[in-house]
Structures are given as C-alpha cells and as structure tokens.
Design an enzyme around this catalytic site. Structure first.
Site, PDB file in Angstrom:
ATOM      1  N   HIS A  18      40.171  27.260  -5.525  1.00  0.00           N
ATOM      2  CA  HIS A  18      39.441  26.673  -6.658  1.00  0.00           C
ATOM      3  C   HIS A  18      38.470  25.630  -6.122  1.00  0.00           C
ATOM      4  O   HIS A  18      38.479  25.342  -4.915  1.00  0.00           O
ATOM      5  CB  HIS A  18      40.388  26.133  -7.731  1.00  0.00           C
ATOM      6  N   HIS A  21      39.408  22.893  -3.604  1.00  0.00           N
ATOM      7  CA  HIS A  21      39.621  23.229  -2.193  1.00  0.00           C
ATOM      8  C   HIS A  21      38.346  23.104  -1.366  1.00  0.00           C
ATOM      9  O   HIS A  21      38.404  23.049  -0.144  1.00  0.00           O
ATOM     10  CB  HIS A  21      40.140  24.674  -2.058  1.00  0.00           C
ATOM     11  N   CYS A 124      60.518  17.905  -4.877  1.00  0.00           N
ATOM     12  CA  CYS A 124      59.541  18.527  -5.781  1.00  0.00           C
ATOM     13  C   CYS A 124      58.914  19.701  -5.051  1.00  0.00           C
ATOM     14  O   CYS A 124      58.245  19.509  -4.023  1.00  0.00           O
ATOM     15  CB  CYS A 124      58.462  17.530  -6.197  1.00  0.00           C
ATOM     16  N   CYS A 127      55.034  19.602  -4.972  1.00  0.00           N
ATOM     17  CA  CYS A 127      54.485  18.699  -3.941  1.00  0.00           C
ATOM     18  C   CYS A 127      55.004  19.062  -2.555  1.00  0.00           C
ATOM     19  O   CYS A 127      54.529  18.513  -1.567  1.00  0.00           O
ATOM     20  CB  CYS A 127      54.888  17.244  -4.191  1.00  0.00           C
ATOM     21  N   CYS A 143      58.127  15.256 -12.123  1.00  0.00           N
ATOM     22  CA  CYS A 143      56.940  15.034 -11.282  1.00  0.00           C
ATOM     23  C   CYS A 143      55.702  14.875 -12.162  1.00  0.00           C
ATOM     24  O   CYS A 143      55.387  15.775 -12.956  1.00  0.00           O
ATOM     25  CB  CYS A 143      56.731  16.215 -10.329  1.00  0.00           C
ATOM     26  N   HIS A 146      53.119  17.736 -11.424  1.00  0.00           N
ATOM     27  CA  HIS A 146      53.451  19.136 -11.740  1.00  0.00           C
ATOM     28  C   HIS A 146      54.201  19.298 -13.059  1.00  0.00           C
ATOM     29  O   HIS A 146      54.476  20.422 -13.472  1.00  0.00           O
ATOM     30  CB  HIS A 146      54.235  19.758 -10.578  1.00  0.00           C
ATOM     31  N   LYS A 293      42.402  16.879 -15.092  1.00  0.00           N
ATOM     32  CA  LYS A 293      42.874  17.552 -13.900  1.00  0.00           C
ATOM     33  C   LYS A 293      42.771  19.063 -14.143  1.00  0.00           C
ATOM     34  O   LYS A 293      43.077  19.529 -15.244  1.00  0.00           O
ATOM     35  CB  LYS A 293      44.344  17.154 -13.712  1.00  0.00           C
ATOM     36  N   LYS A 296      46.068  25.557 -14.151  1.00  0.00           N
ATOM     37  CA  LYS A 296      46.095  26.913 -14.722  1.00  0.00           C
ATOM     38  C   LYS A 296      46.637  26.882 -16.140  1.00  0.00           C
ATOM     39  O   LYS A 296      46.197  27.623 -16.998  1.00  0.00           O
ATOM     40  CB  LYS A 296      46.935  27.830 -13.845  1.00  0.00           C
TER      41      LYS A 296
HETATM   42  N1  MSP Z   1      49.040  22.723   2.368  1.00  0.00           N
HETATM   43  C1  MSP Z   1      48.764  21.355   2.093  1.00  0.00           C
HETATM   44  C2  MSP Z   1      47.882  20.756   3.185  1.00  0.00           C
HETATM   45  C3  MSP Z   1      48.469  20.810   4.558  1.00  0.00           C
HETATM   46  S1  MSP Z   1      47.420  20.051   5.723  1.00  0.00           S
HETATM   47  C4  MSP Z   1      48.335  19.999   7.117  1.00  0.00           C
HETATM   48  C5  MSP Z   1      48.043  21.226   0.752  1.00  0.00           C
HETATM   49  N2  MSP Z   1      47.457  22.310   0.272  1.00  0.00           N
HETATM   50  S2  MSP Z   1      46.642  22.349  -1.120  1.00  0.00           S
HETATM   51  O1  MSP Z   1      46.205  23.700  -1.260  1.00  0.00           O
HETATM   52  O2  MSP Z   1      47.419  21.799  -2.170  1.00  0.00           O
HETATM   53  O3  MSP Z   1      45.428  21.409  -0.919  1.00  0.00           O
HETATM   54  C6  MSP Z   1      44.490  21.653   0.128  1.00  0.00           C
HETATM   55  C7  MSP Z   1      43.396  20.610   0.086  1.00  0.00           C
HETATM   56  O4  MSP Z   1      42.673  20.758  -1.141  1.00  0.00           O
HETATM   57  C8  MSP Z   1      43.916  19.177   0.091  1.00  0.00           C
HETATM   58  O5  MSP Z   1      43.096  18.348   0.878  1.00  0.00           O
HETATM   59  C9  MSP Z   1      43.851  18.762  -1.355  1.00  0.00           C
HETATM   60  O6  MSP Z   1      43.668  17.390  -1.559  1.00  0.00           O
HETATM   61  C10 MSP Z   1      42.612  19.515  -1.784  1.00  0.00           C
HETATM   62  N3  MSP Z   1      42.590  19.714  -3.231  1.00  0.00           N
HETATM   63  C11 MSP Z   1      43.390  20.506  -3.992  1.00  0.00           C
HETATM   64  N4  MSP Z   1      43.049  20.341  -5.302  1.00  0.00           N
HETATM   65  C12 MSP Z   1      42.028  19.463  -5.410  1.00  0.00           C
HETATM   66  C13 MSP Z   1      41.203  19.005  -6.421  1.00  0.00           C
HETATM   67  N5  MSP Z   1      41.354  19.348  -7.689  1.00  0.00           N
HETATM   68  N6  MSP Z   1      40.176  18.192  -6.087  1.00  0.00           N
HETATM   69  C14 MSP Z   1      39.899  17.859  -4.787  1.00  0.00           C
HETATM   70  N7  MSP Z   1      40.676  18.267  -3.804  1.00  0.00           N
HETATM   71  C15 MSP Z   1      41.808  18.974  -4.085  1.00  0.00           C
HETATM   72  O7  MSP Z   1      48.022  20.138   0.215  1.00  0.00           O
END
Ligand code: MSP
Length: 471
Positions: A18, A21, A124, A127, A143, A146, A293, A296
């Site tokens: 999304h 990411h 969690c 998380c 949480c 979540h 935020k 889904k």
């Molecule tokens: N798998 C862990 C990261 C491990 S690093 C050794 C994780 N994955 S994640 O898919 O949840 O998030 C990946 C990255 O995307 C993170 O830096 C997270 O902060 C970022 N984001 C996920 N959703 C986000 C938003 N809505 N906005 C900005 N960044 C976000 O955490």
C-alpha cells in the site's frame, strides 16, 4: 571512493503493497541517488520479511500453503519496487537459504548473551511484539493499532540479555553516535530503553513453526524480529564476508512504528556481534488517508499502483517526497495529489522546460560549454541532514525563480526587438539555471531529470510531448 550502505525496512508479506510502504523506499532511494551524485559507491538493500505468526495465520485463514502465499506477495512487492524506480543493489528474502544460515550464525555469535527462560505475558500478533504488563494495563488489554486483544502466552523461550548493552546503547544515542531522526523521537526512545527488560527472542515450535530454527535446539524458532533485523547484515554476506567496507550503514530508513526495534534490539544485537552502530536511523511518519489511518476494515487503503498509473512515476515520487512530510504523519488525498501534479509539476516545471526549449530552439541557442555544476552548500546541508522536504522545497524555489526570470526578462520580446546579445545572455542564464536545478532534482525525480538533461544538455530540441501532460 566512499562506500555507502543504505537500507530500507523489509515489509511483512501478509498482503499487497500500500502507499505507506512506499515511504522507506523513496526516501532511501533519494539518499542513494544523492550519494551517487557525490561520487560514492552505494549499496541499497531491499527485501521481504516472511516469517512469524502474522503471516502464518493469514496463510492459514486463506487455506494456502504459507510458502506459496509469501511467494505470491513477494512477486507483488518486487513489481512495486521496480515501478517506484528504486535503485536497489541487493535483495533479501528472509526465507532465502543464505539468510537463514547466516541468521543462525548470528544467533551462535550472540550465544553468551542468550539464556533460556519462561515467558508469561502478552503478545500482539499484529505488531509481532511481546507486550509488557505496563503496556497491557495502559491499553486495557487491547492493541490500539490493531484493535485486537493481546494474546496470553505461557511458554519457554530464549531471552536476549539487553541489559548487557543498555548503557552503551543509551550513551551512543545520547551522543548522536547513532543519530535518531527526527530529533524529538530521541527522548521517547531513551525513556523506552531505560524501561526495556530483557527480550524474548524465540517461540516454541509447538506454538509456531514458521520461522528460522534456533541452532542446536529443535524445539524453538527465532522470534521474527531477530530474523528480520539480521537481514541488513546477511544481505552483505555477514558473517562469512568481511563487511567493513559497507558497515556501519550510512542511514537506515524505517517508519516511526518500528523505530523502537531499530533503536533497542538492533543496536544491542550489533554490539553483541562486536559491530559498530549505524550512523543514522531516520524515521518517517505514517501516511493517512483523509486524516485517518489506512486500514482494510475501514476500506480506505489507497492502492499505490493506481496512484502510479494516474500520472506516472515521477508524479508519485514528487508527491511523497515533497508534499508528504519527511518525518511527520501526513495525509494522502487525490485532491492534493492532483493539485501537486497540475499546479507544481505541470505548471512550474513542465511549462518552464517547454517554453524555454521552444525559445532556445527557435533562436538556435545552446550552452557554450558542457555543464559541470557543484551542488550548492545549502542544498547539501539539507540533504546531509535528511531534510528531504526542505531540500526539495529549496530546488523548487529555484524552479519558480526561473519562471519569474522568464516573465521579467521576456526573451521573446528581446528576440522581436533584435537584441541578440541580451537574448543570448538571458537564455544562457535560464538554461544554466534549469540544468543546475535539474541536477538537484535528479535524486527525487530521476526520469524527469534525464529527460530535461536530454532536452537541454546539448543541442536543444523541445520535448515532443509535455513532461507532465494535463488530462
Ligand atoms: N516487517 C517489519 C519491518 C522489518 S525491518 C527489519 C514491518 N513491516 S511492515 O510491512 O509493517 O512495514 C514496512 C514499512 O512500511 C515500515 O517502515 C513501516 O513503518 C512502513 N509503513 C507501513 N504502513 C505505513 C503507513 N501507513 N505510512 C507510512 N509508513 C508505513 O514493520
């Protein structure tokens, strides 16, 4: 030549990419391209986080074999990273054989700081985090991110003696030897560090099988964060290879939600391995959709491919690097995206390039010498401080300044009046200014920068189609 290593967080493979990411990727890519501009040799890592309860449960819910499920998500993320124009050099999947083996080596090297214990407490899955009793009480057992009750765990697992390194980590953060950005998060982290007990770093196989096996103990798999954080080293070939050319990382880009893992467990692991700490951990905020935020269940998740398809890659990068704050939470809306595209990219930059190229071609103008610019100190300072919004603003002011210069100096009138020397001088100033701004734009919007260079770098021919067509 400096060797510079830059990293991105590896996303969980429990769904589609999304727009949130995109943040790690675009910021780390700007950093990488900027360092290449400075003449550094750069390695930029990317990868995928594929173990843990969250992914395992999701695959089960979908009735899919977990490897098959993660494989399909990895393909989507790889496609996404390509589409974002990320100039990564290294890619790691946490299910890669090389990663798992190196991860086990890392565990072995940390062994004197690991002990067997009993965990009785909360977890969690969303998380992927062990929750302290204090947090459990503060959040009344649910949480906040979540909206799910914490799971109660009572199990035997391995602990990592964070206490062996706490003082050193606190000192390094306090002295900015490992610089936390933005600055104001430093205090939060230092407080959290003080309160952090030793952490559980494994799960019994009776509870979770989907993980890297703990070496020399068949009954346990590693906690997903130990496995995930190790990626930054395993992708470089650690521990077989000497990584001292590349490690410590120049900068690690993460979201604020995962800053704690990167500033508590991660530095403790590195110190346990006898490795230096990364120079910078830069944490961005969350991308919100209409102030909320993205989730889904609310149904407001913005598909990044749709945003990319709308006006192309550089419009996407422009928005996320200039209109979205580098550090604070910021909102994505289609209105803001359209406004940035039409009023800034198309009007300010696209029109400037078009008007200038048309006038230069008509008057057979080209620069007398091959351009070779030094990056302005002000720009470098902002870039070196990871203030990407502000650096982008600085360049944009230059672009807008060139538009004002055209309107003021009116090269078309000079041509009409036959003031050819003045015209030459005016066009030279404008083309020179644009090419100089263009160099500074290149880490942000590389494809557009290439096009502008093609148009103005030698013989000037106006682009056949506008750089940012309005539709
Ligand atoms: N798998 C862990 C990261 C491990 S690093 C050794 C994780 N994955 S994640 O898919 O949840 O998030 C990946 C990255 O995307 C993170 O830096 C997270 O902060 C970022 N984001 C996920 N959703 C986000 C938003 N809505 N906005 C900005 N960044 C976000 O955490």
């Amino acid at each position: 030549m400096n060797k510079t290593y830059i990293t991105t967080a590896i996303p969980y493979m429990n769904g589609d990419p999304h727009i949130g990411h995109a943040m790690d990727y675009v910021q780390a890519d700007v950093c990488a391209r900027y360092h290449r501009l400075l003449g550094d040799e750069v390695r930029l890592q990317a990868g995928t986080d594929e173990h843990g309860s969250k992914i395992f449960q999701k695959a089960q819910d979908l009735g899919l074999p977990v490897k098959e499920y993660v494989d399909s998500n990895v393909a989507k993320f790889k496609d996404f990273i390509e589409k974002l124009g990320i100039s990564y050099t290294d890619f790691v999947r946490t299910t890669d054989d090389f990663h798992e083996k190196r991860c086990q080596e890392i565990w072995r090297q940390l062994k004197e700081h690991i002990y067997l214990g009993k965990y009785e407490g909360w977890y969690c899955t969303g998380c992927e985090r062990f929750i302290t009793d204090k947090e459990y009480d503060e959040n009344h057992g649910v949480c906040p991110d979540h909206q799910k009750p914490y799971d109660k765990l009572e199990e035997e697992n391995y602990y990592f003696r964070i206490s062996d390194f706490k003082e050193q980590v606190i000192a390094a953060i306090s002295a900015d030897e490992m610089l936390i950005l933005p600055e104001f998060r430093k205090r939060e982290i230092l407080k959290l560090l003080e309160e952090t007990p030793d952490v559980s770093i494994s799960r019994p196989k009776s509870q979770l099988t989907w993980g890297v096996p703990v070496p020399d103990d068949e009954s346990q798999v590693m906690y997903v964060w130990i496995d995930a954080l190790s990626n930054y080293l395993t992708v470089l070939g650690y521990p077989e290879k000497d990584i001292s050319d590349w490690w410590p990382a120049e900068a690690q880009f993460v979201g604020k939600d995962i800053l704690r893992f990167h500033t508590i467990i991660w530095p403790a692991m590195l110190l346990g391995l006898g490795l230096p700490l990364p120079k910078v951990i830069s944490s961005h905020g969350m991308i919100l959709a209409n102030g909320q935020k993205m989730s889904k269940s609310i149904g407001n998740v913005v598909n990044p491919i749709e945003v990319l398809d709308k006006h192309g890659l550089d419009a996407f990068r422009y928005f996320f690097l200039r209109r979205i704050d580098t550090f604070a939470d910021s909102d994505f809306t289609w209105e803001k995206f359209e406004d940035a595209y039409n009023n800034e990219l198309a009007n300010d930059l696209g029109n400037l390039a078009q008007r200038l190229a048309t006038m230069a071609a008509k008057n057979n103008f080209r620069l007398a010498t091959e351009p070779d610019y030094e990056l302005p100190a002000e720009y470098c300072e902002l870039m070196n401080n990871y203030e990407y919004n502000k650096a982008f603003d600085y360049v944009w002011e230059k672009v807008q300044g060139l538009n004002r210069k055209i309107d003021k100096e009116k090269p078309w009138a000079l041509a009409k009046e036959g003031k050819l020397d003045e015209l030459e001088k005016c066009l030279a100033g404008l083309v020179d200014g644009l090419l100089q701004a263009n160099q500074m734009l290149s880490p942000f919007i590389p494809n557009t920068a290439d096009k502008i260079y093609e148009v103005f770098g030698g013989e000037i021919t106006p682009p056949k189609t506008p750089l940012f067509p309005k539709n």
